[in-house]
Scaffold this active site. Sequence first.
Site, short mmCIF file in Angstrom:
data_model
loop_
_atom_site.label_atom_id
_atom_site.label_comp_id
_atom_site.label_asym_id
_atom_site.label_seq_id
_atom_site.Cartn_x
_atom_site.Cartn_y
_atom_site.Cartn_z
CD GLU A 189 -3.13 -1.44 2.24
OE1 GLU A 189 -2.74 -0.64 3.56
OE2 GLU A 189 -3.84 -2.07 2.29
CG ASN A 210 -0.17 -6.95 -1.76
OD1 ASN A 210 -0.60 -7.54 -2.49
ND2 ASN A 210 -0.72 -6.65 -0.69
CG HIS A 219 -9.45 -6.40 0.19
ND1 HIS A 219 -9.83 -7.51 1.03
CD2 HIS A 219 -8.14 -5.93 0.65
CE1 HIS A 219 -8.57 -7.81 1.40
NE2 HIS A 219 -7.73 -6.89 1.30
CD GLU A 222 -4.14 -8.15 1.42
OE1 GLU A 222 -4.90 -7.47 1.85
OE2 GLU A 222 -3.03 -7.76 1.50
CG ASP A 272 -12.08 -9.89 1.24
OD1 ASP A 272 -11.98 -8.67 0.54
OD2 ASP A 272 -11.80 -9.76 2.40
C1 XIL Z 1 -6.12 -6.94 8.18
C2 XIL Z 1 -6.25 -8.11 9.00
O1 XIL Z 1 -7.16 -8.90 8.22
C3 XIL Z 1 -6.79 -7.75 10.25
O2 XIL Z 1 -7.33 -8.78 10.99
C4 XIL Z 1 -6.03 -6.51 10.99
O3 XIL Z 1 -6.64 -6.07 11.91
C5 XIL Z 1 -5.75 -5.55 9.95
O4 XIL Z 1 -5.02 -6.12 8.94
N1 XIL Z 1 -4.96 -5.09 3.52
C6 XIL Z 1 -3.66 -5.78 3.91
C7 XIL Z 1 -3.84 -6.47 4.99
O5 XIL Z 1 -2.59 -5.58 3.54
O6 XIL Z 1 -2.70 -6.84 5.84
C8 XIL Z 1 -5.09 -6.27 6.00
O7 XIL Z 1 -5.19 -7.12 6.95
C9 XIL Z 1 -6.38 -5.80 5.00
C10 XIL Z 1 -6.06 -4.88 4.30
#
Ligand code: XIL
Length: 313
Positions: A119, A160, A195, A224, A226
Amino acid sequence: MSTQQATGPEADLVKRQFGSVTPTAAMKWTATEPRPGEFTFGDSDKIVNFATSNGMKIRGHTLVWHNQTPDWVFTDDNGQPMTPTPQNKALLLARMSDHIRTLVERYRGKITAWDVVNEVINDDGTLRQSRWYQIAGLDYIRTAFTVAHAADPAAKLCINDVNLTGPSRRDAMYDLVADLLAEGVPVDCIGSQTHVNISVPSPAALAASIEKFAKLGVDQQITEMDMSVYTDNTSSYPTVPPGLLAQQAAQYKALFAVLLRYRDQISSVTFWGVADNQTWLSTYPIPRVDAPLLFGTDLAPKPAFWAIVANPG
Ligand code: XIL
């Protein structure tokens, strides 16, 4: 996955249905180096052992991020928050290099892909003004990849980010990676968090971002994935309406059709969680019931699962 998911019914589900695991928290800086030079690998070792003993691959997440990083990392030798001076930059890069080297060497040969930086770009396409960037400029990214590569030349090293289907961030990522590659920085892969929600992005926007990054000649990974059943940050259902699970299935199917079409560009798809009984979206962006994954709270396959496996398109 979490360490709890490495035992019991969730572990069985992971072993049956997944080929690779990623720790959601166990490899973050707060978990692995809470105090200077004091490394704690209990949780991350558990997940690595679970994966290796079951013949699964592992993605490492994440070496450098602006979140879940202890304050000591950005504290100077006088105990003050770092200001951007050459001394502080050198100190910060030394801490970062030590951290990266320690993690990557520990799991050399076991972790096949790492999110090296996470990020680093804002939604509007500007570089994120994190403490990393404020103190070290782009050198923190250059150094992170160089040190990770030296620690495990075979690991795939990813940059990422979130929302890479949005044109501003997508184009900024393209430009940044193009510049880094031209300088010889060893970036192997762009990680797209993915996401998403049940209506955004469109399959066309996903395809456009994959096509754009393909021009860079780097690997791409979905890191990641979802899919929230909400399209805003305020609504909340007491229980998720079945109609939305059908819509979710259709959207998963449409996005996977794109991923399959570009299978030569995409080496892995990772979900951010195992099943709907444990998802970060139950607290983010607000506390609410969400159902973003392929398996339900009872760990059974949802319509989205069948939509993907029955007829992937
Ligand atoms: C999130 C986890 O899922 C949570 O449990 C934690 O509290 C915060 O981080 N982008 C990312 C991840 O790269 O590391 C994040 O994960 C979600 C957003």
